[in-house]
Design a protein around this motif. Structure first.
Motif, mmCIF file in Angstrom:
data_model
loop_
_atom_site.group_PDB
_atom_site.id
_atom_site.type_symbol
_atom_site.label_atom_id
_atom_site.label_comp_id
_atom_site.label_asym_id
_atom_site.label_seq_id
_atom_site.Cartn_x
_atom_site.Cartn_y
_atom_site.Cartn_z
ATOM 1 N N CYS A 1 68.497 18.966 67.188
ATOM 2 C CA CYS A 1 68.870 18.031 68.224
ATOM 3 C C CYS A 1 68.428 16.703 67.654
ATOM 4 O O CYS A 1 68.616 15.671 68.285
ATOM 5 C CB CYS A 1 68.055 18.461 69.481
ATOM 6 N N GLY A 2 67.831 16.740 66.565
ATOM 7 C CA GLY A 2 67.483 15.146 66.001
ATOM 8 C C GLY A 2 66.180 14.511 66.441
ATOM 9 O O GLY A 2 65.574 13.650 66.169
ATOM 10 N N GLN A 3 65.549 15.366 67.622
ATOM 11 C CA GLN A 3 64.219 14.907 68.058
ATOM 12 C C GLN A 3 63.192 15.137 67.199
ATOM 13 O O GLN A 3 63.261 16.186 66.313
ATOM 14 C CB GLN A 3 64.045 15.692 69.495
ATOM 15 N N PRO A 4 61.773 14.551 67.318
ATOM 16 C CA PRO A 4 60.825 14.858 66.664
ATOM 17 C C PRO A 4 60.468 16.585 66.418
ATOM 18 O O PRO A 4 60.438 16.962 67.865
ATOM 19 C CB PRO A 4 59.595 13.918 66.929
ATOM 20 N N ASN A 5 60.000 16.928 65.667
ATOM 21 C CA ASN A 5 59.869 18.391 65.793
ATOM 22 C C ASN A 5 58.284 18.910 65.798
ATOM 23 O O ASN A 5 57.946 20.120 65.994
ATOM 24 C CB ASN A 5 60.465 19.296 64.598
ATOM 25 N N SER A 6 57.372 17.962 65.624
ATOM 26 C CA SER A 6 56.007 17.919 65.779
ATOM 27 C C SER A 6 55.391 18.883 64.768
ATOM 28 O O SER A 6 54.654 20.044 65.039
ATOM 29 C CB SER A 6 55.465 18.630 67.247
ATOM 30 N N CYS A 7 56.137 19.170 63.797
ATOM 31 C CA CYS A 7 55.703 19.923 62.481
ATOM 32 C C CYS A 7 54.565 19.519 61.965
ATOM 33 O O CYS A 7 54.469 18.598 61.399
ATOM 34 C CB CYS A 7 57.003 20.126 61.551
ATOM 35 N N ALA A 8 53.387 20.288 62.064
ATOM 36 C CA ALA A 8 52.185 19.813 61.350
ATOM 37 C C ALA A 8 52.290 19.749 59.905
ATOM 38 O O ALA A 8 51.836 19.037 59.065
ATOM 39 C CB ALA A 8 50.998 20.982 61.641
ATOM 40 N N GLN A 9 53.038 20.607 59.250
ATOM 41 C CA GLN A 9 53.214 20.802 57.879
ATOM 42 C C GLN A 9 53.960 19.633 57.298
ATOM 43 O O GLN A 9 53.822 19.290 56.043
ATOM 44 C CB GLN A 9 54.149 22.020 57.578
ATOM 45 N N ALA A 10 55.030 19.328 58.033
ATOM 46 C CA ALA A 10 55.705 18.069 57.613
ATOM 47 C C ALA A 10 55.111 16.943 57.513
ATOM 48 O O ALA A 10 54.991 15.738 56.697
ATOM 49 C CB ALA A 10 57.130 17.743 58.503
ATOM 50 N N ALA A 11 53.979 16.643 58.650
ATOM 51 C CA ALA A 11 53.465 15.644 58.777
ATOM 52 C C ALA A 11 51.928 15.507 58.021
ATOM 53 O O ALA A 11 51.327 14.593 57.755
ATOM 54 C CB ALA A 11 52.714 15.522 60.411
ATOM 55 N N SER A 12 51.682 16.901 57.228
ATOM 56 C CA SER A 12 50.511 16.827 56.533
ATOM 57 C C SER A 12 50.741 16.614 55.097
ATOM 58 O O SER A 12 51.788 17.197 54.353
ATOM 59 C CB SER A 12 49.727 18.195 56.788
ATOM 60 N N GLU A 13 49.827 16.289 54.310
ATOM 61 C CA GLU A 13 49.988 16.057 52.847
ATOM 62 C C GLU A 13 49.370 17.190 51.995
ATOM 63 O O GLU A 13 49.571 17.358 50.880
ATOM 64 C CB GLU A 13 49.362 14.715 52.346
ATOM 65 N N SER A 14 48.651 18.168 53.009
ATOM 66 C CA SER A 14 48.008 19.362 52.018
ATOM 67 C C SER A 14 49.157 20.197 52.208
ATOM 68 O O SER A 14 50.007 20.134 53.058
ATOM 69 C CB SER A 14 46.926 19.873 52.964
ATOM 70 N N GLU A 15 48.968 21.454 51.505
ATOM 71 C CA GLU A 15 49.874 22.207 51.226
ATOM 72 C C GLU A 15 50.022 23.221 52.381
ATOM 73 O O GLU A 15 51.242 23.499 52.560
ATOM 74 C CB GLU A 15 49.645 23.194 50.065
ATOM 75 N N VAL A 16 48.964 23.613 53.015
ATOM 76 C CA VAL A 16 49.255 24.642 54.155
ATOM 77 C C VAL A 16 48.437 23.972 55.374
ATOM 78 O O VAL A 16 47.278 23.718 55.327
ATOM 79 C CB VAL A 16 48.480 25.987 53.820
ATOM 80 N N THR A 17 49.295 23.995 56.457
ATOM 81 C CA THR A 17 48.465 23.438 57.544
ATOM 82 C C THR A 17 49.178 24.307 58.760
ATOM 83 O O THR A 17 50.243 24.706 58.627
ATOM 84 C CB THR A 17 48.890 22.050 57.824
ATOM 85 N N HIS A 18 48.202 24.793 59.719
ATOM 86 C CA HIS A 18 48.935 25.669 60.697
ATOM 87 C C HIS A 18 49.487 24.731 61.677
ATOM 88 O O HIS A 18 49.348 23.623 62.033
ATOM 89 C CB HIS A 18 47.391 26.117 61.449
ATOM 90 N N CYS A 19 50.589 25.320 61.906
ATOM 91 C CA CYS A 19 51.676 24.602 62.915
ATOM 92 C C CYS A 19 51.924 25.428 63.999
ATOM 93 O O CYS A 19 51.730 26.699 64.020
ATOM 94 C CB CYS A 19 52.907 24.455 62.173
ATOM 95 N N TRP A 20 52.424 24.967 65.076
ATOM 96 C CA TRP A 20 52.543 25.459 66.569
ATOM 97 C C TRP A 20 53.720 26.650 66.244
ATOM 98 O O TRP A 20 53.741 27.610 66.728
ATOM 99 C CB TRP A 20 53.212 24.506 67.428
ATOM 100 N N CYS A 21 54.595 26.325 65.096
ATOM 101 C CA CYS A 21 55.819 27.277 64.946
ATOM 102 C C CYS A 21 55.444 28.717 64.347
ATOM 103 O O CYS A 21 55.993 29.518 64.473
ATOM 104 C CB CYS A 21 56.788 26.566 63.910
#
Length: 73
Positions: free
Chosen positions: A9-29
């Motif tokens: 849909c092109g809306q923000p996905n709230s992805c914690a991994q995409a927003a984080s600079e670290s390799e592994v971040t827990h995400c809602w998905c």
């Protein structure tokens, strides 16, 4: 492709991994099972490139049904 946008849909996905600079971040998905039909509707170049948003992934519906299941009778 912008990893912070839902490929459906092109809306923000709230992805914690995409927003984080670290390799592994827990995400809602990590807590959501996306239906195969949903993924089949995406263009092949979008697969494994960006997360769906909670609405497109069905997380909003899943969260609402879980809340309903927790309500006392």
């Amino acid at each position: 492709m912008n990893a912070n946008r839902c490929p459906a849909c092109g809306q923000p996905n709230s992805c914690a991994q995409a927003a984080s600079e670290s390799e592994v971040t827990h995400c809602w998905c990590f807590e959501v099972e996306v239906q195969p039909q949903t993924l089949q509707q995406l263009p092949p170049e979008a697969l494994n490139r960006a997360c769906l948003c909670p609405r497109c992934a069905g997380a909003v519906h899943i969260a609402a049904s879980r809340e309903h299941d927790r309500e006392p009778d």
